[in-house]
Design a protein around this motif. Sequence first.
Motif, PDB file in Angstrom:
ATOM      1  N   ALA A   1      -2.040  38.602  41.139  1.00 45.12           N
ATOM      2  CA  ALA A   1      -1.032  37.810  41.854  1.00 45.12           C
ATOM      3  C   ALA A   1      -0.749  36.537  41.058  1.00 45.12           C
ATOM      4  N   ARG A   2       0.390  35.949  41.334  1.00 45.61           N
ATOM      5  CA  ARG A   2       0.750  34.655  40.754  1.00 45.61           C
ATOM      6  C   ARG A   2       0.925  33.690  41.908  1.00 45.61           C
ATOM      7  N   VAL A   3       0.198  32.570  41.847  1.00 43.88           N
ATOM      8  CA  VAL A   3       0.264  31.585  42.918  1.00 43.88           C
ATOM      9  C   VAL A   3       0.785  30.267  42.355  1.00 43.88           C
ATOM     10  N   PHE A   4       1.310  29.457  43.246  1.00 49.29           N
ATOM     11  CA  PHE A   4       1.890  28.171  42.895  1.00 49.29           C
ATOM     12  C   PHE A   4       0.981  27.085  43.423  1.00 49.29           C
ATOM     13  N   GLY A   5       0.752  26.056  42.632  1.00 48.54           N
ATOM     14  CA  GLY A   5      -0.123  25.039  43.163  1.00 48.54           C
ATOM     15  C   GLY A   5      -0.108  23.732  42.417  1.00 48.54           C
ATOM     16  N   ASP A   6      -0.753  22.804  43.055  1.00 49.69           N
ATOM     17  CA  ASP A   6      -0.970  21.463  42.549  1.00 49.69           C
ATOM     18  C   ASP A   6      -2.109  21.517  41.537  1.00 49.69           C
TER      19      ASP A   6
END
Length: 129
Positions: free
Chosen positions: A93-98
């Motif tokens: 999966a590809r996740v978005f984050g700080d």
Amino acid sequence: MDDPRPAPAPGPLTAPYWEAARSGELALQHCAGCGRIVHFPEPACPFCGGTELPYRAVSGEGIVHTHTEVHRTFLPGFATPYTLAWIDLPEGARVFGDVTGAVHIGQRVRVHFPVRAGFGPIPSWRPVP
Ligand SMILES: [Zn+2]
């Protein structure tokens, strides 16, 4: 120091994500129909249409796919500069984050859970030395 950013607002779809964060785990929806990870949270799998999407913990390891340093924000409470990234997980999966700290494309990162006053732990990423 309190983080002036607005706190997340968990709903029925995202509550398990935030509950896992309180336990120090990154948990994502896994489709019972096709086995793929669904992220961001959805009421139905975008790949097969399945609606059985339990949350399961992932490793919390990842590789920076791409990142940006934000110097001008249009959202109140976001002090600049800050870094955001898309992170590729070994689970597919590809996740978005700080991101906490400096990163580059291909950098190994690990999730951590800084505590936002008045809310609780929020997943963030930092480089693996
Ligand atoms: Zn599916």
